[in-house]
Scaffold this active site. Structure first.
Site, PDB file in Angstrom:
ATOM      1  N   TYR A  73     -11.574  20.410  32.763  1.00  0.00           N
ATOM      2  CA  TYR A  73     -11.832  19.525  31.621  1.00  0.00           C
ATOM      3  C   TYR A  73     -13.172  19.850  30.987  1.00  0.00           C
ATOM      4  O   TYR A  73     -14.061  20.441  31.602  1.00  0.00           O
ATOM      5  CB  TYR A  73     -11.751  18.052  32.030  1.00  0.00           C
ATOM      6  CG  TYR A  73     -12.899  17.530  32.866  1.00  0.00           C
ATOM      7  CD1 TYR A  73     -14.035  16.986  32.275  1.00  0.00           C
ATOM      8  CD2 TYR A  73     -12.846  17.572  34.257  1.00  0.00           C
ATOM      9  CE1 TYR A  73     -15.085  16.496  33.040  1.00  0.00           C
ATOM     10  CE2 TYR A  73     -13.887  17.083  35.032  1.00  0.00           C
ATOM     11  CZ  TYR A  73     -15.007  16.539  34.422  1.00  0.00           C
ATOM     12  OH  TYR A  73     -16.053  16.055  35.179  1.00  0.00           O
ATOM     13  N   CYS A  74     -13.297  19.446  29.708  1.00  0.00           N
ATOM     14  CA  CYS A  74     -14.521  19.652  28.930  1.00  0.00           C
ATOM     15  C   CYS A  74     -14.528  18.613  27.825  1.00  0.00           C
ATOM     16  O   CYS A  74     -13.686  17.714  27.804  1.00  0.00           O
ATOM     17  CB  CYS A  74     -14.574  21.071  28.373  1.00  0.00           C
ATOM     18  SG  CYS A  74     -13.138  21.498  27.365  1.00  0.00           S
ATOM     19  N   THR A  75     -15.451  18.711  26.891  1.00  0.00           N
ATOM     20  CA  THR A  75     -15.623  17.656  25.892  1.00  0.00           C
ATOM     21  C   THR A  75     -14.384  17.458  25.025  1.00  0.00           C
ATOM     22  O   THR A  75     -13.842  16.357  24.931  1.00  0.00           O
ATOM     23  CB  THR A  75     -16.833  17.955  25.005  1.00  0.00           C
ATOM     24  OG1 THR A  75     -17.983  18.160  25.823  1.00  0.00           O
ATOM     25  CG2 THR A  75     -17.103  16.796  24.045  1.00  0.00           C
ATOM     26  N   CYS A 118     -12.025  24.116  28.503  1.00  0.00           N
ATOM     27  CA  CYS A 118     -11.085  23.983  29.618  1.00  0.00           C
ATOM     28  C   CYS A 118      -9.787  24.728  29.349  1.00  0.00           C
ATOM     29  O   CYS A 118      -9.054  25.068  30.282  1.00  0.00           O
ATOM     30  CB  CYS A 118     -10.839  22.530  29.982  1.00  0.00           C
ATOM     31  SG  CYS A 118     -10.590  21.384  28.628  1.00  0.00           S
ATOM     32  N   ILE A 124     -12.224  15.387  27.277  1.00  0.00           N
ATOM     33  CA  ILE A 124     -12.762  14.067  27.610  1.00  0.00           C
ATOM     34  C   ILE A 124     -12.569  13.086  26.468  1.00  0.00           C
ATOM     35  O   ILE A 124     -12.174  11.935  26.671  1.00  0.00           O
ATOM     36  CB  ILE A 124     -14.259  14.181  27.955  1.00  0.00           C
ATOM     37  CG1 ILE A 124     -14.472  15.098  29.161  1.00  0.00           C
ATOM     38  CG2 ILE A 124     -14.858  12.800  28.222  1.00  0.00           C
ATOM     39  CD1 ILE A 124     -15.903  15.594  29.299  1.00  0.00           C
TER      40      ILE A 124
END
Length: 246
Positions: free
Chosen positions: A182-184, A189, A210
Site C-alpha cells: 500500500y501507498c498514498t 504499491c 490509503i
C-alpha cells in the site's frame, strides 16, 4: 468551509509523446485556474490538482476524452484554501521512479484488493483462504511516521528506488503469506506488487491506496494520519486536512 476540491489520480498507460502533450495540458489547467502538479512519462500520467470543483472535474473529464486516459480514476478531498502555490506540468522518465524497466504496469496490473475486502481480511486476521495477511508500506520512512496500518512492515525506505533490493532480501520470509502493498494513492504499491510477484511473493496492491481506503472504509486498522505532498501536510481518515494553512 472547505470549498477547494483536491483530486489525485494516476494511470499507467502508453503515452508516445509526453513532451508534445505537456504544453497542451498546462494551457488547459492554467485556463481553468487550477494549481498542482501533473507528471507525464511514456508509462502514463500522475496528477495532483486543486481548484474550483466544476473546473477540476471539467479538466478531468477532458482528460478522459482522450482514449489513453479514459480509465483515469480520481480520489477527491476538500480544503478551505488552495494547497498548491503554482501549476506545474513535468515530463519524467517514470511517473514514479523505481529504476526497474522490466516492471511495466501499463502492460498489465498486479491483482488488487478493494478496501472493503481488505478490511474484512484484517478484521478476521487472514485472507479468504486462511493465509496470514502482511501489510507492506511502500512509502518513504518520513511518510510512514505520520501514520500506517497497524503492524505493517516498514523497511525505512529513503526513496522508492530502494524497494526492489529490500523486497528481494525479504522475499523468502514472505512467500507463505498474502502480502498487501500500500501507498498514498496506489501508484507506488502498483509497481511494488508487480515486483513482489516477480520474486515469488503472493502480493496484492491496495486498490486506490490509503486515500481510497479512507474514502470507502474510514480509519479501521489505521493509526495516525496520511502524509500528502501539498500544503495540507496530512489527512485524517475522514480526509480532513491537518494544516490550518490549507
Amino acid at each position: 468551509m472547505a470549498s477547494v476540491l483536491n483530486v489525485s489520480a494516476y494511470l499507467f498507460t502508453r503515452v508516445e509523446d509526453p513532451h508534445g502533450l505537456r504544453p497542451l495540458l498546462r494551457e488547459r489547467a492554467v485556463a481553468a485556474g487550477l494549481r498542482g502538479t501533473i507528471l507525464l512519462a511514456e508509462e502514463g500520467i500522475n496528477l495532483f490538482l486543486a481548484g474550483d470543483p466544476a473546473e477540476v472535474r471539467g479538466f478531468i473529464d477532458g482528460l478522459r476524452d482522450d482514449p489513453r486516459f479514459a480509465e483515469l480514476s480520481t480520489k477527491e478531498s476538500w480544503s478551505p484554501r488552495q494547497p498548491f502555490g503554482r501549476m506545474l506540468v513535468r515530463v519524467k522518465r517514470e511517473i514514479i521512479r523505481m529504476d526497474h524497466p522490466m516492471i511495466r504496469p501499463e502492460a498489465g496490473r498486479a491483482p488488487a484488493v478493494d478496501p472493503a475486502t481488505l478490511r474484512r481480511w484484517l478484521d478476521r486476521g487472514s485472507d479468504d483462504d486462511g493465509r496470514e495477511i502482511v501489510m507492506l508500506d511502500t512509502r518513504n520512512a518520513f511518510e510512514v511516521d505520520y501514520g500506517a496500518f497497524a503492524g505493517a512492515l516498514d523497511w525505512r525506505l529513503e526513496r522508492f528506488t530502494q524497494f526492489p533490493d529490500a523486497a528481494a532480501a525479504a522475499a523468502a520470509d514472505l512467500r507463505a503469506k498474502t502480502v498487501v502493498s500500500y501507498c498514498t494513492g496506489g501508484i507506488r504499491c502498483e509497481k511494488a506488487a508487480l515486483y513482489l510477484r516477480e520474486v515469488g511473493v503472493e502480493a496484492f496492491q491496495l486498490d486506490g491506496g490509503i486515500l481510497g481506503y479512507f474514502e470507502q472504509v474510514g480509519g479501521a486498522h489505521w493509526t495516525g494520519e496520511c502524509f500528502v505532498f501539498d500544503g495540507r501536510e496530512a489527512l485524517a481518515p475522514d480526509l480532513s486536512p491537518r494544516s490550518e494553512a490549507a
